[in-house]
Motif scaffolding. Structure first.
Motif, mmCIF file in Angstrom:
data_model
loop_
_atom_site.group_PDB
_atom_site.id
_atom_site.type_symbol
_atom_site.label_atom_id
_atom_site.label_comp_id
_atom_site.label_asym_id
_atom_site.label_seq_id
_atom_site.Cartn_x
_atom_site.Cartn_y
_atom_site.Cartn_z
ATOM 1 N N LYS A 35 5.541 -6.192 -10.055
ATOM 2 C CA LYS A 35 5.792 -6.229 -8.610
ATOM 3 C C LYS A 35 7.280 -6.050 -8.309
ATOM 4 C CE LYS A 35 4.008 -8.189 -4.436
ATOM 5 N NZ LYS A 35 3.057 -9.154 -3.834
ATOM 6 N N LEU A 36 8.140 -6.566 -9.187
ATOM 7 C CA LEU A 36 9.571 -6.335 -8.997
ATOM 8 C C LEU A 36 9.880 -4.843 -9.125
ATOM 9 C CD1 LEU A 36 12.508 -7.142 -8.635
ATOM 10 C CD2 LEU A 36 12.606 -7.665 -11.081
ATOM 11 N N LYS A 37 9.218 -4.160 -10.042
ATOM 12 C CA LYS A 37 9.436 -2.720 -10.178
ATOM 13 C C LYS A 37 8.974 -1.981 -8.929
ATOM 14 C CE LYS A 37 9.287 -2.772 -15.206
ATOM 15 N NZ LYS A 37 8.606 -2.331 -16.433
ATOM 16 N N SER A 38 7.931 -2.514 -8.259
ATOM 17 C CA SER A 38 7.511 -1.926 -6.976
ATOM 18 C C SER A 38 8.610 -2.095 -5.928
ATOM 19 C CB SER A 38 6.215 -2.588 -6.490
ATOM 20 O OG SER A 38 5.132 -2.253 -7.330
ATOM 21 N N THR A 88 0.828 -1.205 0.000
ATOM 22 C CA THR A 88 0.000 0.000 0.000
ATOM 23 C C THR A 88 0.864 1.256 0.000
ATOM 24 O OG1 THR A 88 -1.722 -1.178 1.219
ATOM 25 C CG2 THR A 88 -1.817 1.226 1.242
ATOM 26 N N PHE A 89 1.946 1.218 0.768
ATOM 27 C CA PHE A 89 2.858 2.362 0.825
ATOM 28 C C PHE A 89 3.410 2.686 -0.560
ATOM 29 C CE2 PHE A 89 7.213 3.963 1.183
ATOM 30 C CZ PHE A 89 7.024 5.091 1.972
ATOM 31 N N VAL A 90 3.825 1.659 -1.293
ATOM 32 C CA VAL A 90 4.374 1.882 -2.627
ATOM 33 C C VAL A 90 3.306 2.453 -3.555
ATOM 34 C CG1 VAL A 90 5.360 0.753 -4.667
ATOM 35 C CG2 VAL A 90 6.155 0.114 -2.382
ATOM 36 N N GLN A 91 2.118 1.861 -3.505
ATOM 37 C CA GLN A 91 1.048 2.309 -4.395
ATOM 38 C C GLN A 91 0.639 3.760 -4.128
ATOM 39 O OE1 GLN A 91 -1.951 -0.648 -3.630
ATOM 40 N NE2 GLN A 91 -1.097 -2.108 -5.119
#
Length: 465
Positions: A156-159, A17-20
């Motif tokens: 997801k790896l880019k996240s 959530t933090f990344v998004q």
């Protein structure tokens, strides 16, 4: 973009959530960056390079490569241009007023004909190795491959990459602005390596485990030795020899997957990064319900394939990590073979001397980080191991009893080298060894090297009557 919460205050289970919410760029921001890119590219194409260079050669801008994954820095590279100093400037956007730093790095279009192929031909890298007097000097010319190496990875790896970059920029670079810290690219490559090995390239993984794994690897930076064979391989001997030598250098080693001459980890202050990583591992972002998140099982170097040669028997193939004790490798071999003899392992590189692999060391202690072949010799006390170097420079190992004669050793050599014992001349420390001498009186120590040569025509040696 203002951050509504701090990374260190975010529990591990909320990292996605933090990344998004905090790290994904908005559509408006992307459009502003693209406008900057178009403006810079137009200026370069139409205004800056409409005249000949000082060398009276035609110079033009072929394309501008952009990378939008890093939020604070846009790395724009000219893929066809004249060598010159890097140019950096800041652009103020119209809508948000947010400054965007632009760095221009001129490069040659060395790969333009091969960008749509899985790999450039080996000749490209052979030429690079021969021409490169400064490691990584031509790295900008491979920026298209560098971009592609990251571009086609799972979302997801880019996240995870964004999360690691955010930590690095906010908690390392911002706190140590004058320190000679590694480039973001090195952290990107380390993160990709952690994901590849830790998840077997699975697209479904936990961000918190990925973050903890990267931080753990950074605390052990002195042992990092990472490389890829996506764009260059060991099929060409010049490339193989060069990369193997690079892997023997002081660690940390993170070879650019697009440029084998560029160790992106060399020469930077990694201890500062390591200290900040230890600090991160103590924060909420690495804990769930007061329990630290488990890292993936990722070593500081990839597992390699070791082919064990044994005289008179088929080769044995093992998969081991360079940081596994040689003692443990011997135990694995002993169990596989069901042998009770003393096992002696040795290896030799094409341009080097044969070396004994000591039980208390690791393969990494000898700079072995890629697939290799080693020699197995079984000895029974009081036998010792001797190396015999033939005229081609290659050495073989022999088990000898100190009470036997030099002639007995020559018999073993005849079977392996296909050189009649009457034609053999053996030397040790500059002295020619006589056939009737016993090995025990020659002063040999275990794993000493004898020099083998072929006698000249007319020379003969006879046993005493």
């Amino acid at each position: 973009m203002a951050l509504p919460q701090e990374l260190f205050d975010t529990p591990a289970y909320r990292l996605t959530t933090f990344v998004q919410q905090c790290l994904h760029p908005s559509r408006e921001w992307k459009e502003e960056v693209l406008e900057v890119v178009r403006t810079v590219e137009y200026s370069l194409r139409k205004k800056c390079f409409q005249r000949k260079s000082r060398l009276d050669k035609e110079v033009w801008v072929q394309k501008v490569i952009k990378d939008l994954l890093a939020l604070q820095l846009q790395d724009l590279r000219l893929v066809q241009g004249a060598p010159c100093e890097v140019v950096s400037f800041t652009v103020q956007t119209r809508e948000t007023g947010e400054p965007i730093t632009v760095t221009l790095v001129p490069a040659f279009g060395a790969l333009e004909l091969y960008l749509h192929k899985p790999q450039p031909p080996p000749e490209v890298y052979v030429s690079l190795i021969k021409a490169c007097n400064v490691p990584g000097n031509f790295s900008p010319s491979f920026s298209e491959l560098q971009k592609n190496f990251i571009k086609h990875r799972p979302a997801k790896l880019k996240s995870l990459l964004r999360l690691v970059k955010h930590w690095y920029l906010e908690y390392v670079k911002a706190l140590c602005p004058r320190a000679n810290l590694p480039p973001l690219y090195a952290l990107e490559l380390l993160t990709i390596y952690a994901w590849e090995v830790g998840t077997q390239e699975n697209e479904n993984f936990d961000l918190d485990r990925g973050l903890v794994t990267v931080m753990s690897l950074l605390t052990k930076y002195q042992s990092l030795c990472i490389f890829w064979t996506k764009y260059y391989t060991f099929q060409n001997t010049i490339i193989e020899d060069f990369v193997r030598k690079e892997l023997k250098n002081e660690r940390p080693i993170i070879l650019d997957p697009a440029d084998p001459t560029h160790n992106v980890a060399r020469g930077y202050k990694w201890e500062t990064v390591s200290q900040r990583a230890r600090q991160c591992l103590k924060q909420n972002c690495c804990y769930n319900n007061k329990h630290q998140v488990c890292s993936w099982n990722v070593k500081s170097a990839r597992d390699i394939q070791v082919t064990v040669e044994q005289c008179g028997y088929p080769d044995l193939t093992l998969t081991v990590n360079p940081y596994k004790l040689i003692k443990e490798i011997k135990e694995e071999i002993q169990e596989t073979l069901g042998s009770s003899a003393v096992l002696r392992l040795s290896f030799q590189e094409p341009s080097g001397e044969r070396q004994l692999l000591r039980s208390r060391d690791y393969l990494a202690s000898y700079g072995i980080f890629s697939n290799t072949r080693i020699c197995l010799l079984e000895t029974v006390p009081p036998e010792i191991q001797l190396f015999v170097k033939n005229p081609s420079g290659w050495s073989h190992s022999y088990a000898v009893d100190p009470n036997s004669l030099i002639l007995d050793l020559k018999q073993q050599i005849e079977e392996k080298e296909e050189l009649f014992r009457e034609e053999q001349q053996l030397e040790f420390q500059g002295q020619v060894l006589q056939d009737w001498w016993r090995l025990g009186i020659c002063g040999f120590q275990d794993s000493d090297t004898l020099i083998l040569s072929k006698k000249k025509a007319g020379e003969a040696q006879f046993l005493p009557r």
